[in-house]
Design a protein around this motif. Structure first.
Motif, PDB file in Angstrom:
ATOM      1  N   PHE A 121       0.797  -1.219   0.000  1.00  0.00           N
ATOM      2  CA  PHE A 121       0.000   0.000   0.000  1.00  0.00           C
ATOM      3  C   PHE A 121       0.832   1.273   0.000  1.00  0.00           C
ATOM      4  O   PHE A 121       0.471   2.258  -0.643  1.00  0.00           O
ATOM      5  CB  PHE A 121      -0.925   0.004   1.226  1.00  0.00           C
ATOM      6  CG  PHE A 121      -1.962  -1.074   1.196  1.00  0.00           C
ATOM      7  CD1 PHE A 121      -3.196  -0.857   0.612  1.00  0.00           C
ATOM      8  CD2 PHE A 121      -1.695  -2.331   1.726  1.00  0.00           C
ATOM      9  CE1 PHE A 121      -4.158  -1.852   0.562  1.00  0.00           C
ATOM     10  CE2 PHE A 121      -2.652  -3.340   1.688  1.00  0.00           C
ATOM     11  CZ  PHE A 121      -3.880  -3.107   1.097  1.00  0.00           C
ATOM     12  N   SER A 122       1.919   1.290   0.746  1.00  0.00           N
ATOM     13  CA  SER A 122       2.650   2.539   0.910  1.00  0.00           C
ATOM     14  C   SER A 122       4.142   2.272   1.017  1.00  0.00           C
ATOM     15  O   SER A 122       4.578   1.129   1.130  1.00  0.00           O
ATOM     16  CB  SER A 122       2.150   3.286   2.153  1.00  0.00           C
ATOM     17  OG  SER A 122       2.241   2.469   3.299  1.00  0.00           O
ATOM     18  N   THR A 123       4.903   3.340   0.988  1.00  0.00           N
ATOM     19  CA  THR A 123       6.355   3.225   0.977  1.00  0.00           C
ATOM     20  C   THR A 123       6.935   3.253   2.385  1.00  0.00           C
ATOM     21  O   THR A 123       6.278   3.641   3.340  1.00  0.00           O
ATOM     22  CB  THR A 123       6.981   4.368   0.161  1.00  0.00           C
ATOM     23  OG1 THR A 123       6.634   5.626   0.768  1.00  0.00           O
ATOM     24  CG2 THR A 123       6.486   4.341  -1.266  1.00  0.00           C
ATOM     25  N   GLY A 124       8.196   2.860   2.477  1.00  0.00           N
ATOM     26  CA  GLY A 124       8.938   2.914   3.729  1.00  0.00           C
ATOM     27  C   GLY A 124      10.418   2.961   3.420  1.00  0.00           C
ATOM     28  O   GLY A 124      10.847   2.505   2.351  1.00  0.00           O
ATOM     29  N   PRO A 125      11.214   3.516   4.318  1.00  0.00           N
ATOM     30  CA  PRO A 125      12.643   3.678   4.024  1.00  0.00           C
ATOM     31  C   PRO A 125      13.445   2.411   4.262  1.00  0.00           C
ATOM     32  O   PRO A 125      13.123   1.603   5.131  1.00  0.00           O
ATOM     33  CB  PRO A 125      13.055   4.763   5.026  1.00  0.00           C
ATOM     34  CG  PRO A 125      12.157   4.524   6.206  1.00  0.00           C
ATOM     35  CD  PRO A 125      10.841   4.057   5.633  1.00  0.00           C
ATOM     36  N   ALA A 126      14.508   2.244   3.491  1.00  0.00           N
ATOM     37  CA  ALA A 126      15.436   1.148   3.742  1.00  0.00           C
ATOM     38  C   ALA A 126      16.158   1.377   5.073  1.00  0.00           C
ATOM     39  O   ALA A 126      16.396   0.442   5.834  1.00  0.00           O
ATOM     40  CB  ALA A 126      16.452   1.050   2.601  1.00  0.00           C
ATOM     41  N   ILE A 127      16.511   2.631   5.350  1.00  0.00           N
ATOM     42  CA  ILE A 127      17.094   3.046   6.636  1.00  0.00           C
ATOM     43  C   ILE A 127      16.301   4.253   7.119  1.00  0.00           C
ATOM     44  O   ILE A 127      16.259   5.281   6.431  1.00  0.00           O
ATOM     45  CB  ILE A 127      18.582   3.428   6.491  1.00  0.00           C
ATOM     46  CG1 ILE A 127      19.399   2.235   5.998  1.00  0.00           C
ATOM     47  CG2 ILE A 127      19.141   3.954   7.809  1.00  0.00           C
ATOM     48  CD1 ILE A 127      20.837   2.576   5.658  1.00  0.00           C
ATOM     49  N   TYR A 128      15.669   4.147   8.276  1.00  0.00           N
ATOM     50  CA  TYR A 128      14.868   5.272   8.766  1.00  0.00           C
ATOM     51  C   TYR A 128      15.775   6.393   9.255  1.00  0.00           C
ATOM     52  O   TYR A 128      16.519   6.247  10.226  1.00  0.00           O
ATOM     53  CB  TYR A 128      13.937   4.823   9.900  1.00  0.00           C
ATOM     54  CG  TYR A 128      13.134   5.974  10.488  1.00  0.00           C
ATOM     55  CD1 TYR A 128      12.174   6.617   9.713  1.00  0.00           C
ATOM     56  CD2 TYR A 128      13.348   6.405  11.792  1.00  0.00           C
ATOM     57  CE1 TYR A 128      11.438   7.674  10.223  1.00  0.00           C
ATOM     58  CE2 TYR A 128      12.614   7.457  12.318  1.00  0.00           C
ATOM     59  CZ  TYR A 128      11.668   8.093  11.532  1.00  0.00           C
ATOM     60  OH  TYR A 128      10.947   9.149  12.034  1.00  0.00           O
ATOM     61  N   HIS A 129      15.741   7.505   8.569  1.00  0.00           N
ATOM     62  CA  HIS A 129      16.523   8.685   8.911  1.00  0.00           C
ATOM     63  C   HIS A 129      15.779   9.860   8.299  1.00  0.00           C
ATOM     64  O   HIS A 129      15.910  10.117   7.087  1.00  0.00           O
ATOM     65  CB  HIS A 129      17.943   8.562   8.353  1.00  0.00           C
ATOM     66  CG  HIS A 129      18.888   9.610   8.836  1.00  0.00           C
ATOM     67  ND1 HIS A 129      19.223  10.718   8.091  1.00  0.00           N
ATOM     68  CD2 HIS A 129      19.567   9.717  10.005  1.00  0.00           C
ATOM     69  CE1 HIS A 129      20.082  11.468   8.762  1.00  0.00           C
ATOM     70  NE2 HIS A 129      20.301  10.879   9.933  1.00  0.00           N
ATOM     71  N   PRO A 130      14.965  10.582   9.078  1.00  0.00           N
ATOM     72  CA  PRO A 130      14.031  11.569   8.521  1.00  0.00           C
ATOM     73  C   PRO A 130      14.649  12.545   7.525  1.00  0.00           C
ATOM     74  O   PRO A 130      14.077  12.792   6.464  1.00  0.00           O
ATOM     75  CB  PRO A 130      13.510  12.292   9.767  1.00  0.00           C
ATOM     76  CG  PRO A 130      13.579  11.262  10.839  1.00  0.00           C
ATOM     77  CD  PRO A 130      14.810  10.461  10.544  1.00  0.00           C
ATOM     78  N   PHE A 131      15.830  13.091   7.833  1.00  0.00           N
ATOM     79  CA  PHE A 131      16.447  14.060   6.923  1.00  0.00           C
ATOM     80  C   PHE A 131      16.789  13.408   5.588  1.00  0.00           C
ATOM     81  O   PHE A 131      16.444  13.922   4.518  1.00  0.00           O
ATOM     82  CB  PHE A 131      17.710  14.651   7.556  1.00  0.00           C
ATOM     83  CG  PHE A 131      18.455  15.584   6.647  1.00  0.00           C
ATOM     84  CD1 PHE A 131      17.992  16.866   6.427  1.00  0.00           C
ATOM     85  CD2 PHE A 131      19.618  15.177   6.008  1.00  0.00           C
ATOM     86  CE1 PHE A 131      18.666  17.741   5.572  1.00  0.00           C
ATOM     87  CE2 PHE A 131      20.300  16.035   5.157  1.00  0.00           C
ATOM     88  CZ  PHE A 131      19.819  17.323   4.942  1.00  0.00           C
ATOM     89  N   SER A 132      17.461  12.264   5.637  1.00  0.00           N
ATOM     90  CA  SER A 132      17.856  11.570   4.410  1.00  0.00           C
ATOM     91  C   SER A 132      16.646  11.081   3.626  1.00  0.00           C
ATOM     92  O   SER A 132      16.613  11.172   2.386  1.00  0.00           O
ATOM     93  CB  SER A 132      18.768  10.391   4.748  1.00  0.00           C
ATOM     94  OG  SER A 132      19.909  10.815   5.441  1.00  0.00           O
ATOM     95  N   ASN A 133      15.642  10.563   4.337  1.00  0.00           N
ATOM     96  CA  ASN A 133      14.436  10.074   3.679  1.00  0.00           C
ATOM     97  C   ASN A 133      13.691  11.213   2.977  1.00  0.00           C
ATOM     98  O   ASN A 133      13.251  11.072   1.830  1.00  0.00           O
ATOM     99  CB  ASN A 133      13.501   9.405   4.678  1.00  0.00           C
ATOM    100  CG  ASN A 133      14.143   8.270   5.454  1.00  0.00           C
ATOM    101  OD1 ASN A 133      13.776   8.008   6.596  1.00  0.00           O
ATOM    102  ND2 ASN A 133      15.133   7.615   4.866  1.00  0.00           N
TER     103      ASN A 133
END
Length: 275
Positions: A121-133
């Protein structure tokens, strides 16, 4: 068919085919299970192509709030029509996600991983890091809107434009999509995420609302920057609005950077305590 209906239908087709390829790859006992990233990237590229072919002659086939806002900033779309287009895109994305749910109905129970189900349904980061994401989503959508504007400045054989746009999406997916799953479209992510939250999916887990703002804000900022870049660099025009967009982008990036620094600090403290 009016433009409102066209944007609903086009975005619905986009999500049926795009969400559908994610479901085929992610869900167990699908014949496409684990067929990998390149299949997803091609699936989304073709999904956009089909959506544009379906309604491009009626609404222009934005199918994406970031594109709609970017086109308005570039002076190629009326600001008064922006809210209606975004509403239609959200409705279409939600409906498309619901159709994907029913298409793969027995596969939800067969799949144990809640993350795999959310990934349909939706996306997600390979590495959670708000600035980089956030930066990744901005860069991907910057290229999308800039690419659409430059494609539109060229002359192609009649009927070829949607295919070229599909190749643009494919290129973004293959080159830039591996960090965050390349939402590059707020409706593509938020509409299906809402569907995930509401549908009775077996063992679905949460909808990761903590991350949900990034694939909404990032594409809007990146798409706006793409339009501003095109106007300043390609057309040689500027205005206070453009510099306002740049200022907003800097402020939001600063906030995301602060969030990431806080996350890194907390992670470091936890690691020291463990050691």
């Amino acid at each position: 068919m009016g433009t409102f209906t066209a944007e609903i239908v086009g975005t619905m087709i986009l999500i049926i085919l795009g969400g559908g390829v994610c479901a085929g790859v992610n869900l167990k006992k699908s014949l496409a299970h684990k067929s990998d990233w390149i299949v997803i990237a091609f699936g989304w590229g073709l999904a956009v192509t089909m959506g544009v072919y379906a309604v491009g002659s009626v609404s222009g086939a934005h199918l994406n709030p970031a594109v709609t806002i970017g086109m308005a900033l570039a002076g190629q779309f009326a600001w008064g029509d922006v809210p209606l287009y975004i509403l239609a895109q959200m409705i279409g994305a939600f409906l498309g996600a619901v159709i994907v749910y029913f298409h793969y109905l027995p596969h939800w129970k067969a799949t144990d991983d809640p993350g795999a189900k959310l990934g349909v349904f939706s996306t997600g980061p390979a590495i959670y890091h708000p600035f980089s994401n956030l930066l990744s989503e901005m860069i991907g959508t910057f290229i999308l809107v800039l690419g659409l504007l430059t494609i539109g400045a060229n002359k192609f054989t009649e009927g070829l434009n949607p295919l070229i746009v599909g190749f643009l999406i494919l290129s973004i997916g293959l080159s830039l999509g591996g960090t965050t799953g390349y939402a590059i479209n707020p409706a593509r992510d938020l509409g299906p995420r809402i569907a995930h939250a509401l549908l009775p999916i077996a063992g679905k887990g949460d909808s990761n609302w903590k991350y949900a703002w990034i694939p909404v804000v990032g594409p809007i900022l990146g798409g706006s920057l793409g339009a501003v870049f095109y106007k300043i660099i390609f057309e040689g025009t500027t205005s206070a609005v453009y510099w306002g967009v740049v200022a907003v982008v800097i402020v939001v990036l600063a906030v995301a950077y602060g969030m990431s620094k806080k996350q890194d600090y907390v992670a470091g403290e936890i690691k020291r305590e463990v050691n």
